[in-house]
Scaffold this active site. Structure first.
Site, PDB file in Angstrom:
ATOM      1  N   GLY A   1      -5.832   0.567   7.772  1.00 43.59           N
ATOM      2  CA  GLY A   1      -4.620   1.370   7.690  1.00 43.59           C
ATOM      3  C   GLY A   1      -3.375   0.713   8.242  1.00 43.59           C
ATOM      4  O   GLY A   1      -2.417   1.397   8.616  1.00 43.59           O
TER       5      GLY A   1
ATOM      6  N   ASN B   1       0.458  -0.147  -5.698  1.00 42.38           N
ATOM      7  CA  ASN B   1      -0.557  -0.807  -4.871  1.00 42.38           C
ATOM      8  C   ASN B   1       0.045  -2.031  -4.202  1.00 42.38           C
ATOM      9  O   ASN B   1       0.982  -2.637  -4.732  1.00 42.38           O
ATOM     10  CB  ASN B   1      -1.739  -1.238  -5.755  1.00 42.38           C
ATOM     11  CG  ASN B   1      -2.843  -1.938  -4.975  1.00 42.38           C
ATOM     12  OD1 ASN B   1      -3.311  -1.436  -3.961  1.00 42.38           O
ATOM     13  ND2 ASN B   1      -3.242  -3.114  -5.427  1.00 42.38           N
TER      14      ASN B   1
ATOM     15  N   HIS C   1      -0.990  -5.772  -3.063  1.00 46.35           N
ATOM     16  CA  HIS C   1      -2.063  -6.761  -3.253  1.00 46.35           C
ATOM     17  C   HIS C   1      -1.748  -7.982  -2.404  1.00 46.35           C
ATOM     18  O   HIS C   1      -0.603  -8.472  -2.442  1.00 46.35           O
ATOM     19  CB  HIS C   1      -2.182  -7.141  -4.734  1.00 46.35           C
ATOM     20  CG  HIS C   1      -3.271  -8.142  -4.970  1.00 46.35           C
ATOM     21  ND1 HIS C   1      -4.606  -7.810  -4.881  1.00 46.35           N
ATOM     22  CD2 HIS C   1      -3.209  -9.468  -5.235  1.00 46.35           C
ATOM     23  CE1 HIS C   1      -5.329  -8.909  -5.096  1.00 46.35           C
ATOM     24  NE2 HIS C   1      -4.512  -9.919  -5.313  1.00 46.35           N
TER      25      HIS C   1
END
Ligand code: GRF
Length: 203
Positions: free
Chosen positions: A15, A110, A112
Site C-alpha cells: 500500500g 494503474n 506499472h
C-alpha cells in the site's frame, strides 16, 4: 460541500502507492479528488491498515475463495453504490476481466513499475519488471500510469517518469528507487489531474 471526484483504490499488498495518494489528499494536492473507498482482494494487505488509519472505508473481497467472477460482481455492487468516479489500481495484483474493465471504460487507471512498453504485460508484476530490466542491462527504467483496458498494461499511457539504474543495483534496490522517485510522484499527480477533469466536465 465542494464537488470532488470520488476515488476508489484497489490494493493487494504493502500500500505504499495508496499512502502516496493519502498523503497527497492531506497536502491538498488531490484538490478535486477524495479517496472514499479501498478494496482489497487480500485481507492481509497492509494497505488496509493505512486506509483504516485515515478513516477511509475498506472492503475485503476474497477472490481466492469465491473466484474472479464473484469478486468482480461484488466489486461492481460496492463501487456503483458509492458513485465512484475513478478507480485506481495501486499494487493490485489481480488481472481484471475484459467485461469488468469495459464496464468501467476509461475509469480505471494503474501504476506499472516500468516504462511501458518495456517490461510489461502478463506476469510482469512486483519485482519481475526490475529483474527483467537488470537482466536486459537498461540504464534507465521508471514507472507508468495508464488507463486499464483488456490487455495487461495495454491501455493509453497517462504519465511516465524515468529513473536511472545504478551500478550494483539489485531488483530490490531498483524497485525502491522506482517507487520513491517515480511511482509515488506520478500517481498522485495523475489522479489529481483526472479528478480535476472529471469535476470540470460535470460542472
Ligand atoms: C510495487 O512493486 C509497485 O511498483 C506495484 O505494486 C507493488 C506494491 O505496491 N504497483 P504498493 O506498495 O502495494 O503500492
Amino acid at each position: 460541500m465542494a464537488d470532488k471526484a470520488r476515488v476508489a483504490v484497489m490494493v493487494s499488498s504493502e500500500g505504499t502507492n495508496l499512502q502516496a495518494l493519502i498523503d497527497a489528499q492531506k497536502s491538498g494536492l488531490l484538490e478535486k479528488g477524495e479517496i472514499v473507498l479501498v478494496i482489497s482482494n487480500r485481507e492481509d494487505a497492509y494497505a488496509l491498515e493505512r486506509a483504516r488509519k485515515e478513516g477511509i472505508e475498506t472492503c475485503v473481497i476474497n477472490a481466492k475463495a469465491n473466484g474472479r467472477e464473484a469478486f468482480e460482481e461484488e466489486c461492481k455492487k460496492i463501487i456503483d453504490a458509492r458513485n465512484i468516479d475513478l478507480i485506481v489500481l495501486a499494487g493490485f495484483l489481480m488481472i481484471l476481466s475484459k467485461d469488468f474493465v469495459n464496464y468501467y471504460d476509461h475509469k480505471i487507471i494503474n501504476i506499472h513499475p516500468a516504462l511501458i512498453p518495456s517490461f510489461c504485460g502478463d506476469g510482469f508484476y512486483g519485482l519481475k519488471p526490475h529483474i527483467a530490466a537488470l537482466e536486459r542491462g537498461v540504464k534507465v527504467t521508471g514507472a507508468t500510469v495508464h488507463f486499464v483496458n483488456e490487455i495487461a498494461d495495454g491501455g493509453e499511457i497517462i504519465a511516465q517518469k524515468a529513473v536511472s539504474v545504478e551500478e550494483g543495483d539489485t531488483p530490490e534496490t531498483l524497485q525502491r528507487r522506482v517507487m520513491e522517485q517515480a511511482e509515488w510522484l506520478i500517481l498522485p499527480v495523475a489522479v489529481a489531474k483526472l479528478c480535476r477533469k472529471i469535476v470540470k466536465e460535470r460542472s
